[in-house]
Design an enzyme around this catalytic site. Structure first.
Site, PDB file in Angstrom:
ATOM      1  N   HIS A  38      33.989  42.106  39.633  1.00  0.00           N
ATOM      2  CA  HIS A  38      33.812  41.634  38.252  1.00  0.00           C
ATOM      3  C   HIS A  38      34.179  42.791  37.319  1.00  0.00           C
ATOM      4  O   HIS A  38      35.270  43.322  37.405  1.00  0.00           O
ATOM      5  CB  HIS A  38      32.369  41.133  38.120  1.00  0.00           C
ATOM      6  CG  HIS A  38      32.044  40.375  36.873  1.00  0.00           C
ATOM      7  ND1 HIS A  38      32.987  39.906  35.999  1.00  0.00           N
ATOM      8  CD2 HIS A  38      30.839  40.009  36.332  1.00  0.00           C
ATOM      9  CE1 HIS A  38      32.400  39.284  34.988  1.00  0.00           C
ATOM     10  NE2 HIS A  38      31.096  39.340  35.160  1.00  0.00           N
ATOM     11  N   HIS A  72      42.148  36.077  39.511  1.00  0.00           N
ATOM     12  CA  HIS A  72      41.021  35.611  38.691  1.00  0.00           C
ATOM     13  C   HIS A  72      40.595  34.243  39.192  1.00  0.00           C
ATOM     14  O   HIS A  72      41.443  33.450  39.608  1.00  0.00           O
ATOM     15  CB  HIS A  72      41.451  35.519  37.218  1.00  0.00           C
ATOM     16  CG  HIS A  72      40.298  35.534  36.285  1.00  0.00           C
ATOM     17  ND1 HIS A  72      39.610  34.390  35.969  1.00  0.00           N
ATOM     18  CD2 HIS A  72      39.699  36.551  35.633  1.00  0.00           C
ATOM     19  CE1 HIS A  72      38.638  34.715  35.130  1.00  0.00           C
ATOM     20  NE2 HIS A  72      38.658  36.017  34.914  1.00  0.00           N
ATOM     21  N   ASP A  93      41.236  43.710  33.460  1.00  0.00           N
ATOM     22  CA  ASP A  93      40.885  45.051  33.936  1.00  0.00           C
ATOM     23  C   ASP A  93      42.083  45.861  34.407  1.00  0.00           C
ATOM     24  O   ASP A  93      41.950  47.041  34.695  1.00  0.00           O
ATOM     25  CB  ASP A  93      39.863  44.945  35.086  1.00  0.00           C
ATOM     26  CG  ASP A  93      38.505  44.552  34.563  1.00  0.00           C
ATOM     27  OD1 ASP A  93      38.163  44.996  33.460  1.00  0.00           O
ATOM     28  OD2 ASP A  93      37.786  43.810  35.254  1.00  0.00           O
TER      29      ASP A  93
END
Ligand code: ACO
Length: 428
Positions: free
Chosen positions: A268, A307, A363
């Site tokens: 995450h 994702h 990210d």
């Protein structure tokens, strides 16, 4: 009965059931009527990892993962990143509408008028070893704030909830900055309510002393954009945790400690730190093909890729990539960007990643900017949490105001042993 229904025939007894379809969902509890014997519990859906379960109705964030669309309250993320400020976005996420000038001034004054970080909480930060992980510290500090503000337990009072939500918006950057400074062996710096949200955060992180501080406008804007991009992302792991813990009527600080703990994991929010570690391990561009081959062979993952919801380019990654160039003009280029760009190019042309619809997520590039700004990789997930605090809070507020919601409590399929008698130790 609504006009749209789902008809189910139970082949065990030939009985037929008609279940209402509302918002393209059926109610899981409607399945309970399906049974062959009145004494039975009734049918349950089985959905480990919540792959296909809507846990709530929400009006905050819309994602179309196939098209790469992200909107907060209907506003596209790229428009917000380009035109809005973080505090303006935070107001809109909380209240549902963009503020006018007076409303924004009022909101800003209320957030910036919250008390300073309690001295006891600062002492707890100082008690950590200098090499303690900042995310472990942040989780602890949110717990410490829960202890410091016992009146936050009064979650039935809307004004009290708002006050503590604003306090969290004020305190999360402060404790995050103090965590950074403690690890650097530097004294804590008081916030300056005259600065912007990002500017004040930069002051508490990088200021020399309690005197005036002028943030670099490019870094201030880049950080503001990063906070907007991270502000909410509907029912992800940490937000669902905030809702679940909050459903027990825990206070918002304790609920957010749990949400931050969920964010910490490398699958995450911890992925931004993991991306930098991965780039360090790869070392240089000529090692990329070998690294990709290992990923395809199942030896590790390409961190910052993939994702659960986006099966297309994460729109946030596009905006971050653009912001990186502006930041590098001030900080100098982070050499890791070349490696990341090449990694992305090779991955996006590779059948393994194409077949699985794996694209860069938020990210993949954020850590490269954070590192250029002077943050150590261990701080990256903390920065994510600073931006995400408003999303967690708005989702928590929405959950508490939703009459459909009760304490969260999933069911299980029990596959353990049937009843058996205890065997004394000497007989085993
Ligand atoms: N690298 C290589 N292969 C991957 C990756 C990756 N990053 N992500 C998924 N895959 C592969 C899986 O091995 C699997 O392949 P298989 O079908 O041959 O078994 C397939 O793609 C589907 O992957 P799942 O793990 O089932 O997808 P899931 O939706 O459960 O996971 C997740 C999503 C956790 C984000 C995953 O893509 C991942 O681990 N990414 C790397 C970590 C990361 O960047 N996390 C940040 C996400 S954004 C955020 O939380 C802020």
């Amino acid at each position: 009965m609504p006009s749209e229904t789902l008809t189910i025939t139970d082949n065990r007894n030939g009985k037929t059931y008609e279940l209402p379809i509302i918002h393209e969902t059926i109610k899981a509890t409607d399945l309970r009527q399906i049974k062959t014997d009145p004494a039975e519990f009734g049918l349950m859906p089985y959905d480990p990892s919540y792959m296909n379960t809507a846990s709530c109705k929400s009006r905050i964030t819309f994602i179309d993962g196939d098209k790469g669309i992200l909107e907060y309250r209907g506003y596209p993320i790229d428009q917000l990143a380009e035109k809005a400020s973080f505090l303006e976005t935070a107001y809109m996420i909380w209240y549902g509408e963009l503020p006018n000038a007076a409303e924004l001034a009022d909101w800003t004054a209320q957030v910036n008028g919250q008390p300073l970080c309690p001295e006891g909480v600062k002492r707890v930060i100082s008690a950590f070893d200098r090499d303690a992980h900042p995310m472990g510290m942040l989780v602890s500090m949110l717990g410490a704030l829960s202890a410091a503000y016992p009146d936050a337990k009064n979650i039935g009072d809307a004004k009290n909830r708002l006050r503590h939500a604003q306090r969290l918006l004020w305190q999360v950057p402060a404790v995050s900055a103090y965590i950074h400074r403690h690890r650097q062996g530097l004294p804590f710096i008081d916030p300056d309510p005259k600065l912007s949200y990002a500017g004040n955060f930069l002051r508490m992180l990088f200021g020399k002393d309690n005197g005036p501080y002028t943030p670099d406008p490019v870094l201030e804007e880049a950080l503001d954009i990063l906070f907007i991009l991270h502000a909410d992302h509907e029912q992800n792991c940490s937000t669902s945790t905030m809702r679940l813990v909050g459903s027990s009527q825990a206070d918002p600080y304790a609920s957010m400690a749990a949400a931050a703990a969920a964010l910490y994991g490398p699958l995450h929010g911890g992925a931004n730190e993991a991306v930098l570690k991965m780039l360090d391990e790869i070392g240089s561009t000529e090692n990329i093909p070998g690294f990709i081959a290992k990923v395809k062979a199942g030896e590790g993952r390409l961190m910052g890729f993939g994702h659960r919801v986006y099966k297309n380019y994460d729109p946030r990654a596009k905006i971050i990539k653009k912001a990186a160039d502006q930041v590098f003009e001030v900080t100098g280029k982070n050499p890791k960007i070349d490696m990341a760009v090449m990694l992305e190019k090779i991955a996006l042309e590779d059948a393994y990643f194409i077949k699985r619809k794996l694209y860069p997520n938020v990210d993949f590039y954020s850590g490269i900017i954070y590192q250029a700004m002077g943050f150590p990789p261990e701080m990256f997930t903390v920065l994510f949490a600073v931006g995400r605090a408003i999303g967690w809070l708005a989702q928590w507020e929405e959950m508490l105001c939703d009459s459909d919601q009760k304490i969260g409590r999933p069911r299980q399929i029990f596959l353990g042993p049937e009843r058996r008698d205890y065997v004394p130790l000497e007989k085993r």
